[in-house]
Scaffold this active site. Sequence first.
Site, short mmCIF file in Angstrom:
data_model
loop_
_atom_site.label_atom_id
_atom_site.label_comp_id
_atom_site.label_asym_id
_atom_site.label_seq_id
_atom_site.Cartn_x
_atom_site.Cartn_y
_atom_site.Cartn_z
N SER A 100 56.10 46.38 7.03
CA SER A 100 57.35 46.31 6.28
C SER A 100 57.37 47.32 5.14
CB SER A 100 57.56 44.91 5.71
OG SER A 100 57.56 43.95 6.75
N1 SAH Z 1 54.59 41.50 7.35
C1 SAH Z 1 54.24 42.37 8.44
C2 SAH Z 1 55.44 42.58 9.30
C3 SAH Z 1 55.09 43.00 10.66
S1 SAH Z 1 56.47 43.17 11.77
C4 SAH Z 1 53.74 43.69 7.90
O1 SAH Z 1 54.23 44.13 6.86
O2 SAH Z 1 52.90 44.31 8.52
C5 SAH Z 1 56.72 41.51 12.32
C6 SAH Z 1 55.58 40.86 13.03
O3 SAH Z 1 56.07 39.60 13.51
C7 SAH Z 1 55.08 41.61 14.25
O4 SAH Z 1 53.69 41.79 14.14
C8 SAH Z 1 55.42 40.69 15.43
O5 SAH Z 1 54.47 40.71 16.47
C9 SAH Z 1 55.45 39.33 14.75
N2 SAH Z 1 56.23 38.31 15.47
C10 SAH Z 1 57.42 38.43 16.10
N3 SAH Z 1 57.81 37.26 16.66
C11 SAH Z 1 56.81 36.36 16.36
C12 SAH Z 1 56.59 34.99 16.67
N4 SAH Z 1 57.45 34.26 17.39
N5 SAH Z 1 55.46 34.41 16.22
C13 SAH Z 1 54.55 35.10 15.47
N6 SAH Z 1 54.70 36.41 15.16
C14 SAH Z 1 55.81 37.05 15.60
#
Ligand code: SAH
Length: 215
Positions: A60
Site C-alpha cells: 500500500s
Molecule cells: N497491507 C498490505 C496490502 C497488501 S495488498 C501491504 O501494504 O503490503 C492486499 C492483500 O490482501 C494481498 O496480499 C492479498 O493477497 C490479500 N487478500 C485479498 N483477499 C484476501 C482474503 N480474502 N483473505 C486474506 N487476504 C486477502
Amino acid sequence: MTSQRTRDRLIARLEEEGIHDAQVLEVIRNTPRHLFMDEAMASRAYEDTALPIGHGQTISQPYIVARMTEVLLQPVIPSKVLEIGTGSGYQTAVLAQLVDQVYSVERIEHLLNQSRQRLMKLNIRNTHLKLADGFAGWRQYAPYDAIIVTAAPTTVPHDLVQQLAFGGRMIVPVGEANQQRLMLITREEDGVVEQELEWVSFVPMIKGQHSGRSS
Ligand code: SAH
C-alpha cells in the site's frame, strides 16, 4: 536510496497530505519500507506510491498506511488488532510498533512466508500470522479492539464486524474497483455505526484461500 533525506522527504509529504499523528509519522520514518519489497523496486520505496509485490498484489501507498493507522489509533490506542491482507507485511510492521498485539491473515502463502521472515529480521515479535481466507477473520483470538482490512470487499464483511469488541472500530475499503470508499465501522452494544471517509483504491478482497502457483 534509503538515505535519511529520502525518508524525511516522505514524512514531509505525508504531513502536507494531512497526516498529523506524531507517533504514526515517527514509526513510518523508522520503518525500512525498502525491506518489504523486491530489490528491483527498492529504489522507489520512499516514494508515496503503491508498488507491485508479485501475485498481482501491491504494497500500500505510505499515505494510506498512515491514514488508516491514524484513524485506528483514535480515540484510544487499541491493544489487540486484527489485520486482513498481510501482503508485504509493511502495514503489519507499522501497527506492531504502536499496539500490543497484531493478528494478520493472508490468503497467499508465499507473501505470508516472506512477511514472516521480514518481521523476524526486524525483530518484531508481537505479530501472529495465519494463512486463511480473511472473510472469516480469526475467531480464536476475537474480540479485537480494532480491525484493519487492506483489500477491498464489495460489502462490509459480516463475520469481521462480529469479531469486534463493543466499542471496537474497523477500517475497511468497501466497493467495486475504482469506486471504493474507506469506511469506519464502530460496533456499539446496540448496533453498528458506519462512517464514510475518503475515496481509495485497493486490490479486491478475494474469497477463498489461494491455491495456485506463485507468479
Ligand atoms: N497491507 C498490505 C496490502 C497488501 S495488498 C501491504 O501494504 O503490503 C492486499 C492483500 O490482501 C494481498 O496480499 C492479498 O493477497 C490479500 N487478500 C485479498 N483477499 C484476501 C482474503 N480474502 N483473505 C486474506 N487476504 C486477502
